[in-house]
Motif scaffolding. Structure first.
Motif, PDB file in Angstrom:
ATOM      1  N   GLY A 248      27.558  37.071  10.512  1.00  0.00           N
ATOM      2  CA  GLY A 248      26.923  36.932  11.815  1.00  0.00           C
ATOM      3  C   GLY A 248      27.345  35.706  12.590  1.00  0.00           C
ATOM      4  O   GLY A 248      26.834  35.469  13.696  1.00  0.00           O
ATOM      5  N   VAL A 249      28.279  34.941  12.045  1.00  0.00           N
ATOM      6  CA  VAL A 249      28.674  33.675  12.665  1.00  0.00           C
ATOM      7  C   VAL A 249      30.165  33.708  13.016  1.00  0.00           C
ATOM      8  O   VAL A 249      30.996  34.160  12.221  1.00  0.00           O
ATOM      9  CB  VAL A 249      28.397  32.482  11.714  1.00  0.00           C
ATOM     10  CG1 VAL A 249      28.957  31.191  12.280  1.00  0.00           C
ATOM     11  CG2 VAL A 249      26.903  32.351  11.471  1.00  0.00           C
ATOM     12  N   ILE A 250      30.509  33.211  14.188  1.00  0.00           N
ATOM     13  CA  ILE A 250      31.902  32.988  14.587  1.00  0.00           C
ATOM     14  C   ILE A 250      32.298  31.602  14.093  1.00  0.00           C
ATOM     15  O   ILE A 250      31.639  30.616  14.434  1.00  0.00           O
ATOM     16  CB  ILE A 250      32.050  33.063  16.116  1.00  0.00           C
ATOM     17  CG1 ILE A 250      31.679  34.458  16.625  1.00  0.00           C
ATOM     18  CG2 ILE A 250      33.462  32.686  16.544  1.00  0.00           C
ATOM     19  CD1 ILE A 250      31.451  34.519  18.119  1.00  0.00           C
ATOM     20  N   VAL A 251      33.345  31.536  13.287  1.00  0.00           N
ATOM     21  CA  VAL A 251      33.791  30.256  12.732  1.00  0.00           C
ATOM     22  C   VAL A 251      35.090  29.850  13.406  1.00  0.00           C
ATOM     23  O   VAL A 251      36.039  30.634  13.492  1.00  0.00           O
ATOM     24  CB  VAL A 251      33.986  30.343  11.210  1.00  0.00           C
ATOM     25  CG1 VAL A 251      34.633  29.070  10.674  1.00  0.00           C
ATOM     26  CG2 VAL A 251      32.651  30.582  10.525  1.00  0.00           C
ATOM     27  N   THR A 252      35.145  28.606  13.879  1.00  0.00           N
ATOM     28  CA  THR A 252      36.345  28.097  14.544  1.00  0.00           C
ATOM     29  C   THR A 252      36.439  26.595  14.357  1.00  0.00           C
ATOM     30  O   THR A 252      35.477  25.947  13.937  1.00  0.00           O
ATOM     31  CB  THR A 252      36.316  28.436  16.049  1.00  0.00           C
ATOM     32  OG1 THR A 252      37.569  28.067  16.643  1.00  0.00           O
ATOM     33  CG2 THR A 252      35.199  27.691  16.756  1.00  0.00           C
ATOM     34  N   GLY A 253      37.604  26.051  14.675  1.00  0.00           N
ATOM     35  CA  GLY A 253      37.762  24.609  14.673  1.00  0.00           C
ATOM     36  C   GLY A 253      37.695  24.025  16.064  1.00  0.00           C
ATOM     37  O   GLY A 253      37.344  22.863  16.248  1.00  0.00           O
ATOM     38  N   ALA A 254      38.056  24.853  17.073  1.00  0.00           N
ATOM     39  CA  ALA A 254      38.135  24.353  18.440  1.00  0.00           C
ATOM     40  C   ALA A 254      37.905  25.482  19.426  1.00  0.00           C
ATOM     41  O   ALA A 254      38.049  26.662  19.085  1.00  0.00           O
ATOM     42  CB  ALA A 254      39.499  23.707  18.694  1.00  0.00           C
ATOM     43  N   ALA A 255      37.561  25.117  20.649  1.00  0.00           N
ATOM     44  CA  ALA A 255      37.453  26.073  21.755  1.00  0.00           C
ATOM     45  C   ALA A 255      38.432  25.657  22.841  1.00  0.00           C
ATOM     46  O   ALA A 255      38.444  24.497  23.262  1.00  0.00           O
ATOM     47  CB  ALA A 255      36.032  26.101  22.312  1.00  0.00           C
ATOM     48  N   LEU A 256      39.262  26.602  23.260  1.00  0.00           N
ATOM     49  CA  LEU A 256      40.223  26.361  24.329  1.00  0.00           C
ATOM     50  C   LEU A 256      40.061  27.485  25.341  1.00  0.00           C
ATOM     51  O   LEU A 256      40.461  28.617  25.093  1.00  0.00           O
ATOM     52  CB  LEU A 256      41.663  26.363  23.809  1.00  0.00           C
ATOM     53  CG  LEU A 256      42.198  25.089  23.148  1.00  0.00           C
ATOM     54  CD1 LEU A 256      41.545  24.872  21.794  1.00  0.00           C
ATOM     55  CD2 LEU A 256      43.705  25.178  22.988  1.00  0.00           C
TER      56      LEU A 256
END
Length: 407
Positions: A248-256
Motif C-alpha cells: 500500500g506504500v509507494i517507495v522512492t528516494g526522490a521526487a522529480l
C-alpha cells in the motif's frame, strides 16, 4: 550570505543533494567563495544548475556517479570525474569516505515542533551520506515538504543554516514524440495487474505510466517518482495492494516533477527512503512482482546494454539500472530495456557496443523494446538473441546487422 570559511576546512571534500533537493544557495555560495577557500573536491548527482556549467572555477573539481542534467556539459568539457558504480554502492562509498564527505550541503524542510528537519523530496544518497559527514550546512526552505520514511535531522546537527522561501526546482519536461509513444505502447503490453514498477523520469516513462491507467493494483518501488505516479494514484490504478513488502506504500528516494507533485506529497502514501534501502539487493529480492523499465544508449546483439558513453564522452550513468535490472530478472518478474532504434542515422542495435562500456549485463536483460517491437531474450541462446534483436532494429539496418551477426 553564509561565510563558508568558518565551516569548510582547507581541502575538505564536499557533497550536496541533487535535483529538486539541491541546496542551490549553498552551492552558489561555494562558487562565489571558492577563490578564498582554495581547491576543493565536490560530489554531486543530477543537477539543473546552469551556474555550474557557466562558472565552474578551476579550484573546484567535480565528481559524480554519472553525467546527468547539466553535468553532461561539464563532462563534454572534460571537467567531470565519474565514478562508475551501482547506485546501491553509494552508501558504502560514503561510509568508507571513498567519496567527498567532510562537509555536506542539504536542503531540508522547516523544523517540526521537536526541532527535527526532513530531507523532503531528496532522501536518496543524502540520507546515507549524512550519517558519515562531520559538518552539515542546511538550506531550510519553507516550501520543502516534510516527508515520511527517513530519519529526520535535529536542527542542532547543522553547523549553519540559511533560510529561504523558494519554489522547488521542477523537472524539465517535453512531450513524448511518436517514437516514444510507440515504445510506450510495447512496454505497457508487458506489464500486468499487480506488478510492482521501477522506472525513471522523463517523457518516455511518463507516457508509459499514462498507458497503464486501466491496470489494477500496480505497485511502485523506485529511486525516483514523477507526476506520472501521481496521475496513476488519482486514477486508482496504483494502490500497492499486492506488493510483497511496503504494501500500500509507494517507495522512492526522490521526487522529480512539478509543483503539483511536490504540493500533493503530504497527501500521498509515499515513503522516501535512503538508497541503502531502495536499491539494496536484500530489499529488491523480496519484491517478486518487480518489473524494471530502464533506458539505453545502445544494445548489442547479445543483449548487453550501454547507457553511459556516446562518442567517447560520458553522458549517462550506471545509476540504479543494474541494481533493478538484476533484481527484476533474477528474483522479480521482468527486466525491460528501452532504446530508440536510431541515433541520428545510426542503429542503436549494434554488433558490439560503440561506447565500449557494458552498463547492464546481458544476463540481466529479459526484454529489449524499440519502436518496432519487443525482443524477448530470456532463455534464448546467442544466435536467437541476435535474430530477435535484429527484428526490432531500424529496418534499413537489419540486413547489415544480419551479415555482421553471421560473419
Amino acid at each position: 550570505m553564509i561565510e563558508l570559511a568558518r565551516h569548510v576546512p582547507p581541502g575538505a571534500g564536499i557533497w550536496w543533494g541533487q535535483a529538486s533537493a539541491e541546496p542551490t544557495p549553498l552551492v552558489h555560495a561555494l562558487l562565489d567563495q571558492i577563490g578564498e577557500l582554495g581547491p576543493h573536491r565536490a560530489f554531486c548527482g543530477l543537477t539543473w544548475d546552469q551556474r555550474l556549467t557557466r562558472e565552474l572555477p578551476e579550484q573546484l573539481s567535480l565528481v559524480s556517479y554519472g553525467a546527468l542534467g547539466e553535468l553532461r556539459r561539464i563532462s563534454r568539457a572534460g571537467r567531470l570525474t565519474v565514478v562508475p558504480c551501482h547506485y546501491s554502492a553509494l552508501p558504502r562509498m560514503f561510509a568508507e569516505r571513498a567519496l567527498p564527505s567532510d562537509v555536506g550541503f542539504v536542503q531540508v524542510s522547516p523544523p517540526d515542533a521537536g526541532g527535527l528537519c526532513s530531507l523532503g523530496v531528496g532522501a536518496d544518497y543524502a540520507a546515507d551520506a549524512v550519517e558519515h559527514t562531520p559538518v552539515l550546512l542546511a538550506e531550510i526552505n519553507r516550501r520543502m515538504p516534510a516527508t515520511t520514511g527517513t530519519v529526520r535531522i535535529p536542527l542542532e546537527r547543522f553547523a549553519a543554516v540559511v533560510e529561504t522561501d523558494r519554489p522547488l526546482a521542477e523537472a524539465p519536461a517535453k512531450p513524448a514524440d511518436d517514437i516514444e509513444q510507440a515504445i510506450a505502447w510495447h512496454v505497457a503490453e508487458l506489464i500486468d495487474d499487480g506488478d510492482t514498477l521501477q522506472m525513471g523520469v522523463g517523457s518516455l516513462p511518463s507516457v508509459v505510466l499514462d498507458r497503464l491507467a486501466g491496470h489494477q493494483d500496480l505497485g511502485f518501488h523506485s529511486g525516483i517518482i514523477s507526476d506520472g505516479v501521481l496521475r496513476l494514484v488519482e486514477k486508482g490504478a496504483l494502490t500497492g495492494a499486492r506488493k510483497e513488502i511496503d504494501t500500500g506504500v509507494i517507495v522512492t528516494g526522490a521526487a522529480l516533477g512539478t509543483a503539483e507533485l511536490y504540493d500533493r506529497l503530504p497527501d500521498l502514501p509515499v515513503h522516501f527512503r535512503p538508497a541503502s534501502y531502495t536499491h539494496a539487493s536484500e530489499t529488491l529480492s523480496r519484491l517478486r512482482s518487480l518489473v524494471s523499465v530502464n533506458s539505453a544508449i545502445e544494445v548489442d546483439l547479445t543483449g548487453q546494454v550501454g547507457a553511459e558513453v556516446r562518442g567517447g564522452v560520458y553522458i549517462g550513468a550506471v545509476g540504479g539500472q543494474a541494481d533493478f535490472s538484476r533484481a527484476a530478472s533474477l528474483t522479480g518478474t521482468r527486466s525491460i530495456i528501452t532504446v530508440r532504434a536510431r541515433s541520428g542515422t545510426h542503429s542503436t542495435i549494434v554488433p558490439a557496443l560503440r561506447g565500449g562500456t557494458v552498463t547492464t549485463s546481458r544476463s540481466d536483460v529479459d526484454v529489449v523494446v524499440t519502436e518496432y517491437g519487443a525482443a524477448h531474450l530470456r532463455g534464448c541462446d546467442l544466435a536467437e538473441r541476435a535474430r530477435r534483436l535484429i527484428a526490432i532494429a531500424a529496418p534499413e539496418h537489419r540486413e547489415a546487422l544480419s551479415r555482421g551477426a553471421h560473419s
